[in-house]
Design a protein around this motif. Structure first.
Motif, PDB file in Angstrom:
ATOM      1  N   ALA A 168     -14.768  -5.942  -4.906  1.00  0.00           N
ATOM      2  CA  ALA A 168     -13.590  -5.487  -4.428  1.00  0.00           C
ATOM      3  C   ALA A 168     -13.880  -5.206  -2.738  1.00  0.00           C
ATOM      4  O   ALA A 168     -14.736  -4.726  -2.417  1.00  0.00           O
ATOM      5  CB  ALA A 168     -13.560  -3.819  -4.795  1.00  0.00           C
ATOM      6  N   LEU A 231     -13.049   2.752  -4.742  1.00  0.00           N
ATOM      7  CA  LEU A 231     -12.044   1.972  -4.176  1.00  0.00           C
ATOM      8  C   LEU A 231     -11.233   2.457  -3.195  1.00  0.00           C
ATOM      9  O   LEU A 231     -10.805   1.766  -2.260  1.00  0.00           O
ATOM     10  CB  LEU A 231     -11.035   1.635  -5.425  1.00  0.00           C
ATOM     11  N   SER A 235     -10.861   0.575   0.444  1.00  0.00           N
ATOM     12  CA  SER A 235      -9.656   0.599   1.042  1.00  0.00           C
ATOM     13  C   SER A 235      -9.410   1.004   2.429  1.00  0.00           C
ATOM     14  O   SER A 235      -8.701   0.316   3.307  1.00  0.00           O
ATOM     15  CB  SER A 235      -8.435   1.359   0.185  1.00  0.00           C
ATOM     16  N   ALA A 248      -8.729  -4.410 -11.124  1.00  0.00           N
ATOM     17  CA  ALA A 248      -7.914  -5.179 -10.276  1.00  0.00           C
ATOM     18  C   ALA A 248      -6.706  -4.894 -10.714  1.00  0.00           C
ATOM     19  O   ALA A 248      -5.403  -5.260  -9.776  1.00  0.00           O
ATOM     20  CB  ALA A 248      -8.254  -6.763 -10.714  1.00  0.00           C
ATOM     21  N   VAL A 255      -6.928  -2.807  -1.242  1.00  0.00           N
ATOM     22  CA  VAL A 255      -7.888  -3.744  -1.844  1.00  0.00           C
ATOM     23  C   VAL A 255      -7.632  -5.049  -2.139  1.00  0.00           C
ATOM     24  O   VAL A 255      -6.534  -5.057  -3.027  1.00  0.00           O
ATOM     25  CB  VAL A 255      -8.617  -2.630  -2.920  1.00  0.00           C
ATOM     26  N   PHE A 257      -9.375  -8.226  -4.586  1.00  0.00           N
ATOM     27  CA  PHE A 257     -10.361  -8.482  -5.767  1.00  0.00           C
ATOM     28  C   PHE A 257     -10.666  -9.880  -5.775  1.00  0.00           C
ATOM     29  O   PHE A 257      -9.818 -10.769  -5.847  1.00  0.00           O
ATOM     30  CB  PHE A 257      -9.927  -7.729  -7.019  1.00  0.00           C
TER      31      PHE A 257
END
Length: 298
Positions: A168, A231, A235, A248, A255, A257
């Motif tokens: 990620a 995550l 981000s 994902a 973000v 993947f």
């Protein structure tokens, strides 16, 4: 310590005003004040600093607040359980889960327990893997859904999800336009990982894969407790991470993947329970999920 006094304390702590708290509880102010004074006398500590113009919670009050909320929630849950049992013979199942598991195939199992097992009322409790192991041993929960630890003596485990891991990265990352990458390509990046004590086997598997790839990941002192928080940090550019592939599909904003080449990093989620737990709710759940009577890791 009675529940009525705790409800009064919570109302005052949240409103920071005795008049508003009394109206919220449909009480007159004198009985509310008496509940608070009785609670302070029982605990031997002042819970609020009161003047004619303001109410402030003390350190002792702040320490009590989360625990009071938990006790009230448990009491309300028990009331719901008893009512359901009286109406139809419902059994109570206390189930722990890790947040990220909801984004995996385990979601179907959660949905079945929540809606499809007659006679079971499920109380879901979000916990880390390590917290669930402790809660199982202390019989505070009946079943756990987590990343399996290295040792789980006295517990039975059933593997329910095994999936690959992916990278990620922030949308502005230099590799975000690619479909895949190797771990070596992230040697210069900070890695955002959940705290090790929250899920040691998950954390250690990523570190081991990085070292096998010849890199030593730099882990900044962030303190994310679950993968959704990880995550969130990715981000905003706090670093990169390694997460289960099904995350994902969450379409997390900011973000990107990438598949990981050259390694077989996998994420496993298992159901764990204590085999000598005699809870009727657990027995029904295991039978409904077809876990009972089948060979499992122990």
């Amino acid at each position: 310590m009675n529940l009525r006094s705790l409800r009064c304390f919570i109302a005052v702590a949240e409103e920071l005003h005795f008049g508003r708290a009394a109206r919220r509880l449909n009480l007159s102010q004198p009985p509310l004040t008496q509940h608070i004074k009785a609670l302070e006398a029982e605990l031997g500590a002042s819970l609020f600093q009161r003047t004619k113009r303001s109410v402030r919670i003390t350190d002792a009050g702040a320490a009590l607040l989360d625990e009071a909320r938990r006790l009230i929630a448990e009491a309300d849950g028990l009331r719901h359980l008893v009512r359901r049992a009286d109406e139809g013979g419902s059994s109570y199942l206390r189930a722990g889960f890790i947040t990220s598991s909801v984004f995996t195939a385990a979601r179907r199992i959660f949905a079945r327990l929540s809606r499809g097992v007659p006679g079971i009322t499920v109380m879901w409790q979000e916990m880390s893997s390590s917290e669930q192991i402790e809660a199982l041993h202390k019989e505070k929960i009946d079943i756990a859904f987590l990343h399996v630890p290295d040792q789980h003596d006295g517990l039975t485990a059933r593997l329910i999800v095994r999936e690959p891991m992916v990278m990620a990265v922030p949308e502005a990352h230099r590799l975000s336009g690619r479909r895949s990458a190797t771990l070596e390509q992230f040697a210069a990046d900070d890695f955002v990982l959940p705290l090790r004590h929250m899920s040691p086997i998950f954390h250690d598997s990523i570190i081991a894969a990085c070292r096998e790839a010849g890199i030593s990941p730099v882990i900044p002192p962030h303190e994310p407790r679950n993968l959704l928080t990880v995550l969130s940090l990715v981000s905003v550019g706090a670093g990169v991470s390694v997460v289960p592939a099904t995350l994902a599909a969450s379409g997390f904003p900011g973000v990107t993947f990438l598949a990981i080449r050259g390694t077989r990093l996998v994420s496993e989620v298992s159901a764990l329970w204590k085999p000598d737990n005699r809870s009727p709710g657990l027995a029904r759940a295991l039978a409904a999920l077809r876990f009972a009577g089948r060979r499992a890791r122990a």
